[in-house]
Design an enzyme around this catalytic site. Sequence first.
Site, PDB file in Angstrom:
ATOM      1  N   TYR A   1      -9.370   4.670   4.518  1.00 39.99           N
ATOM      2  CA  TYR A   1      -7.972   4.250   4.389  1.00 39.99           C
ATOM      3  C   TYR A   1      -7.049   5.196   5.137  1.00 39.99           C
ATOM      4  O   TYR A   1      -6.209   4.764   5.945  1.00 39.99           O
ATOM      5  CB  TYR A   1      -7.599   4.187   2.907  1.00 39.99           C
ATOM      6  CG  TYR A   1      -6.116   4.067   2.643  1.00 39.99           C
ATOM      7  CD1 TYR A   1      -5.416   2.910   2.980  1.00 39.99           C
ATOM      8  CD2 TYR A   1      -5.403   5.112   2.054  1.00 39.99           C
ATOM      9  CE1 TYR A   1      -4.057   2.803   2.742  1.00 39.99           C
ATOM     10  CE2 TYR A   1      -4.053   5.007   1.804  1.00 39.99           C
ATOM     11  CZ  TYR A   1      -3.382   3.851   2.147  1.00 39.99           C
ATOM     12  OH  TYR A   1      -2.023   3.752   1.919  1.00 39.99           O
TER      13      TYR A   1
ATOM     14  N   LYS B   1      -4.951   4.380   8.581  1.00 34.56           N
ATOM     15  CA  LYS B   1      -3.485   4.429   8.503  1.00 34.56           C
ATOM     16  C   LYS B   1      -2.924   5.406   9.532  1.00 34.56           C
ATOM     17  O   LYS B   1      -1.879   5.147  10.154  1.00 34.56           O
ATOM     18  CB  LYS B   1      -3.038   4.827   7.098  1.00 34.56           C
ATOM     19  CG  LYS B   1      -3.283   3.782   6.031  1.00 34.56           C
ATOM     20  CD  LYS B   1      -2.394   2.548   6.185  1.00 34.56           C
ATOM     21  CE  LYS B   1      -0.979   2.824   5.706  1.00 34.56           C
ATOM     22  NZ  LYS B   1      -0.148   1.587   5.721  1.00 34.56           N
TER      23      LYS B   1
END
Length: 509
Positions: A249, A253
């Site tokens: 994640y 990102k």
Amino acid sequence: MDQGSSPCDGIGIVEFLQGKNYFITGATGFLGKALVEKMLRAIPDVGKLFLLIKGKDKEATMKRLKIEIINAEVFKILKAIHGSSYEAFMMSKLVPVCGDVCSANLGIDADTTSEIAKEIDVIINSAAKTTWDTRYDVAININTKGPARVLEFGKKCKKLGLFLHVSSAYVNGTRQGVFFEKPFCLEQRTAMRDTITSKAQEISVPFLDIDAEIKLASVAVESIDRNADRIMRELGMERARIHGWCSTYEMTKAMGEMLIDSMRSSIPTVIIRPSLIESTYREPFPGWIQGYKVPILAAYGQCQLPGFVGDPDTIADTVPMDMVVNATLTALAKHGIDGKPELHVYHVATSVANPHSFKDAFNYAYDYFSSSPLLDSKGKKIAIRPMKFLVSMDSFTDFIKNEVAQRSGLSPDDNVYMSDPKRYLRMHLACFDTVHRFMRIANLYKPYMFYKGRFDVRNTKRLIEDMSSEERKKFNFDIESINWEHYIKSVHIPGVRKHLLRQPPAAKL
């Protein structure tokens, strides 16, 4: 762009936000929903909110708008304000747009693009895949390529005055030290450069080639015949750790931020980096939370988490949702008014300005659940013990194996394997699955339970200094004002209990 307000008037948040049209992704998610609610409640004269919602057709998209947004509990204050005209008000403001961030042109047809591109003043991109170990191909498509697609769509909007992207404070990586509110860029291409104090830990990591990572994920998923979900999750976590991030994640990102910086041209851009977002502190009402995962404090209250691997003194950097929303709208107005073709980054985090430890959080949770225990499936009160912290995965593994065995009746003194071998085998397999689940959770949380990074909030503090006293009341995100004991015991856990666990408040013991 709008002219700035005088210092005594503050930033001019309401004045800027009203009358403008917004394109918002991720509106059915936790943050997106709270953002839409605040905009409609605090700025009733806001223009249209074009909400990108995934659906097979326009009818499906409209159905999701009504079920997941208009009928959502978080809008109950707004519903009380408007009464019988509530739905008419919502339909006059909200425009569902069929599409998704994984498709070219966001999956929006040419006619709709032409129609809405003439109206949009501001884009807010909050769409994301937030599971830490999401499949690498899925995470790249949504978290890395998704923001790039939204920004590309924004370039078709002739009136676009600002692009705001919601990221994560944890894009800063795994080092120790204080991370500044600085943007990532393609020239940097690693979590390890130029975002920390001179005293922070330096780690040597390989150079990150985003195009190569995108190609790797694509080739990998095409080459795998079996166990694709597991292999692609493991690949993402491996790539993240190689390049200095805790999870898939965070890495995807961070790559999304890099692409935004490389593509934004002269568009004024804001990146909001919240830490771990929890339930609302005050707005629209205390304790509202949405999600499908049970937070670790709730799992502890259910006696599903008797111990955990981690340093109890590690800072638990969490922040209430409503403060993230208010900081987002304030930064949006600040730089929408300014209109300069710059990129500004804001951490909405508590580890520097108002820290509390995991030990504090679990102690508060123990106090709460001791006096107001959760109920098991039979309606009986669940008794808990103080949280036990284990310093290594080996010690945690031994601890959890013993705990699971004792609870299932497979302690060393039991003779079930002699009297009923088939039952013993079933119990043994069930215990193995339970231990494996605990180990997976512990491995996911372990980097955060020993995390030594801190998030500087100087830019965010300057925003507060620029606000008028009235704006500070209406758009409060003063993280230093949070009383953690009150928040965890009287707001957060009761909110999780009501909105996620669907349990009524328990009578005090």
